[in-house]
Design an enzyme around this catalytic site. Structure first.
Site, PDB file in Angstrom:
ATOM      1  N   GLU A 108       0.797  -0.917  -0.508  1.00  0.00           N
ATOM      2  CA  GLU A 108      -0.386   0.260  -0.189  1.00  0.00           C
ATOM      3  C   GLU A 108       0.321   0.862  -0.103  1.00  0.00           C
ATOM      4  OE1 GLU A 108      -1.735   3.022   0.826  1.00  0.00           O
ATOM      5  OE2 GLU A 108      -1.576   2.296   2.806  1.00  0.00           O
ATOM      6  N   CYS A 134      -2.080   9.424   2.581  1.00  0.00           N
ATOM      7  CA  CYS A 134      -1.633   8.411   1.395  1.00  0.00           C
ATOM      8  C   CYS A 134      -2.625   8.836   0.808  1.00  0.00           C
ATOM      9  CB  CYS A 134      -1.899   7.294   1.463  1.00  0.00           C
ATOM     10  SG  CYS A 134      -2.328   6.070   2.494  1.00  0.00           S
TER      11      CYS A 134
END
Length: 486
Positions: A253, A287
């Protein structure tokens, strides 16, 4: 005097074999908040030893006993909210609101993991054999290597281990050098106090200079069967390459270059508030944060005025104050990196609508830019700080082209009062996550979480997380003796 924590290996708190320690620097004060043991390869091997030794018993522990541990851990985590608030403020400059958000999401991740433990773990398959029973059964892999980052430390420290543990694996967690307590030892303490057996979760802390050696040793160990990593795309490429070299599955990720699209029928007040949250939650260090606000040409002037005024009024400074929205970045170097992106953009023609200037230590002002040229580094680079750009678009085709003009593919928000229009547009956006009539930053533990392209591959969350950290086996049972041709 700074507090000190050792490694957690086999249920024991142990110093590094070398005796070395490393400082955990607070970005607001610039002073050491804590020291932690600085592990070396020998400590990594010891942690894998412990995880490997604990695997057999953990994998066969009654599902309801394992589920109770996770449910008790979720309750304990919520009881320790004030400890997490202190840790996140001290280690990474996290504000109180952001820390409490971390606690809530992480506790629910543990509850979701608990539910997954007793959920169905396979399928009954069709078979052409008379009297045959054909099964697809999911089973744990063994030892999982988990790499947890600093920016959402309690959420991502929990995510790094929860699904892997729930699937019946044991874990060695290599945690961020910038938040070893919040993203590693805090989570491990909660699980241990909830009854997690010794050796099932082991935590490695290290000096930054040793990070590569630690990762290489951990991933190369033949007893490690899978890897998960959350962090930057650049480091993720290294981790993914190491995993591939050793033929180990990985969940990565990574970073994002996310857009929030404001369509012509959006509620303007809602759009401004949503965009501000997406851009500046945790000072842009998520993110899923929005780097780019794409606004329909019919709204862009009014939106820009309202949005710029709101951002200019956001409070900044000491993360321990409950009113602070923009806290310090994780380090002075991070603030200087963001400032350099802004300087480069302005030098090539971008306009500063609010913010900009020189950081004060690790504190960078909330900044809004317009007219960002395509040759600016910020056009393609992830800001990962309190900086966002505004750009107008004329129609859906242009909005889609701009949103997809990136190597990343993590998250997107589409703000509209017309759900049909928003959903139609969402199908054209190349991201792993899209939110219609909401912004880009959202996290629910039962949902598949992850991106594609430079944002990584694999999924955390819900049954997808269990699938990522388990192996599917084909098992058959014949209730009649089969006939053979010879």
């Amino acid at each position: 005097m700074a507090l000190h924590r050792n490694l957690l290996i086999g249920g024991k708190e142990l110093p590094a074999a070398s005796g070395r320690t490393t400082a955990d620097i607070g970005p607001w004060t610039g002073e050491p908040y804590a020291t932690v043991a600085a592990a070396g390869p020998a400590d990594v091997r010891a942690a894998v030893d412990a995880a490997d030794a604990a695997f057999a018993e953990w994998a066969v522990l009654a599902p309801f006993a394992r589920r109770k541990i996770f449910l008790d851990a979720a309750a304990l985590m919520e009881q320790r909210a004030e400890q997490a608030v202190e840790l996140m403020a001290a280690e990474v400059g996290g504000t109180r609101g952001w820390a409490l958000f971390n606690l809530g999401v992480a506790a629910n991740m543990l509850r979701e993991a608990a539910a997954a433990i007793t959920a169905p773990r396979g399928d009954v398959l069709a078979t052409h054999e008379p009297g045959g029973l054909s099964l697809a059964v999911r089973e744990p892999l063994g030892v999982v290597a988990a790499f947890a980052p600093w920016n959402a430390p309690v959420i991502l420290g929990t995510r790094a281990v929860a699904a892997a543990l729930a699937a019946g694996n044991t874990v060695v967690a290599k945690v961020s050098e910038d938040a070893p307590l919040a993203c590693g030892l805090f989570v491990a303490d909660v699980l241990r106090d909830a009854g997690l057996p010794d050796g099932v979760l082991n935590v490695i802390t290290n000096d930054k200079a040793d990070a590569a050696a630690i990762a290489e040793t951990l991933i190369a160990d033949p007893r490690v069967r899978a890897v998960n990593f959350t962090g930057s795309t650049g480091v993720g490429q290294v981790i993914g390459t190491l995993a591939a070299q050793h033929l180990k599955p990985a969940v990565l990720e990574l970073g994002g270059k996310n857009s929030v699209i404001v369509l012509e029928d959006a509620d303007l007040d809602h759009a401004v508030n949503a965009a501000a949250f997406a851009s500046f939650m945790n000072s842009g260090q998520i993110c899923m944060c929005a780097d780019r606000l794409l606004v329909h040409a019919s709204l862009v002037d009014e939106f820009t005025r309202w949005f710029t005024a709101k951002v200019a009024g956001l409070s900044s400074g000491d993360p321990s104050l409950p009113t602070t929205v923009i806290g310090p970045l994780v380090s002075e170097a991070a603030a200087q990196r963001v400032a350099a992106l802004v300087t480069d953009a302005v030098g090539k023609g971008a306009r500063v609508l609010t913010g900009g200037g020189t950081p004060e230590g690790a504190l960078h002002p909330a900044t809004v830019l317009a007219d960002l040229p395509e040759d600016a580094e910020l056009y393609h680079a992830e800001a990962f700080g309190p900086v966002v750009t505004i750009r107008a678009f004329a129609d859906d085709d242009e909005a889609v082209a701009l949103a997809n003009d990136t190597e990343h593919g993590l998250s997107c928000g589409i703000l509209t009062e017309n759900g049909t229009h928003g959903l139609k547009l969402a199908r054209r956006i190349r991201t792993g996550i899209v939110h219609v009539n909401d912004q880009s930053v959202a996290d629910e533990p039962q949902a598949p979480f992850g991106g594609f392209a430079a944002s990584g591959y694999g999924r955390f969350g819900g049954r997808w997380g269990i699938e990522s950290f388990s192996n599917t086996r084909w098992v058959t049972v014949s209730t009649e003796q089969p006939h053979y041709p010879f």
